[in-house]
Design a protein around this motif. Structure first.
Motif: not given
Ligand code: SF4
Length: 298
Positions: A209-216
């Protein structure tokens, strides 16, 4: 970075710790409350940990962060955690050891993975940054999510920015295209963008639940309106946008004997006259090629 024959600057050409402390005080007085020390590897500089300790103790209300290639940081993690370091960004473009050596021109994959494991054992937030490039690592877009999704970290994919290439660069893997590829396997839930945040972040339908996926979207530059970053190079040059030319050199101005008030005025003028967007900054550049990120920092 080149594999060898890197022209390192002589010591008298880079900001001394005393000059950096003075500039940090001036920036602090002007309202700066977040500082990121960037590499390559910030720990290549002798006594960087002592400098970090001093800044963390003198300015407990500054949020301190680090960007590193992860090659020398590991042994300092317990100390950095104690000193309240908030987050570490690590560059990792592949999970394949041979490809790692090919991309970075250095055989240090194990060392970087070991640094990642050590950060995960601490309270320091970990962000892993990967630049996605066609025929280099686009085949790992999904497998890196598969690998990291069970850990409490942020995995961020960065659009490839052509710093040393033609301005007519065509972007193979836009943020949008990367997201579509991941959505074929995972459900993504958008997280509202943080104030002045550079990444578009998502929760994943599974994993930690603490994993985040992101795009820059560094090439598309869709977030310039909220960007408030100021970059100070090792030589003392000030940049208000990654794509802009350097406007002033604070080390030179210090050597000319400017007072704190005069330096403050110069900084204020530069920052308040920043470009609206990275595209405007690029159009106004004198040169069409850019310094390598190893010179600019993360
Ligand atoms: S203003 Fe420049 S540094 Fe800031 S987000 Fe846009 S391109 Fe990046």
């Amino acid at each position: 970075m080149p594999a060898e024959k890197v022209n390192f600057l002589p010591k008298n050409k880079i900001l001394s710790y005393e000059e950096l402390e003075r500039l940090i005080r001036i920036f602090y007085e002007q309202g700066v409350r977040k500082i990121r020390f960037t590499g390559g590897e910030p720990f290549v500089r002798v006594d960087f940990i002592k400098f970090f300790e001093k800044i963390s103790q003198e300015y407990p209300d500054i949020s301190l962060h680090l960007t590193t290639n992860g090659t020398l940081t590991e042994k300092y993690i317990p100390k950095l955690e104690k000193l309240g370091l908030k987050s570490i960004n690590i560059s990792l473009d592949t999970l394949n050891k041979d490809k790692f050596s090919q991309i970075t021109r250095r055989d240090e994959f194990e060392k970087v993975m070991s640094t990642i494991a050590a950060i995960l054992k601490s309270k320091i937030r970990l962000k892993i940054n990967a630049v996605i490039k066609q025929d280099i690592n686009e085949d790992e877009i999904v497998s890196m999510v598969d690998y990291f999704k069970d850990f409490p970290l942020e995995l961020r994919y960065i659009e490839h920015m052509p710093f040393d290439e033609s301005p007519d660069h065509v972007l193979d893997w836009s943020g949008e295209k990367i997201i579509k590829k991941i959505q074929k396997k995972y459900k993504l839930k958008l997280i509202p963008r943080e104030q002045n945040g550079t990444s578009q972040n998502f929760y994943l339908s599974e994993g930690s639940p603490e994993f985040r996926f992101g795009i820059i979207e560094g090439f598309t530059r869709s977030f310039c309106g909220s960007c408030n970053r100021i970059r100070l190079s090792a030589e003392g040059k000030l940049k208000t946008c990654l794509y802009a030319d350097y406007k002033i050199n604070l080390k030179h101005l210090i050597h000319e004997g400017l007072t704190d008030d005069e330096l403050r005025e110069k900084i204020y003028f530069t920052v308040t006259n920043r470009y609206e967007t990275g595209k405007d900054a690029q159009l106004d550049r004198n040169r069409t090629t850019f310094e390598s990120m190893s010179k600019i920092g993360g």
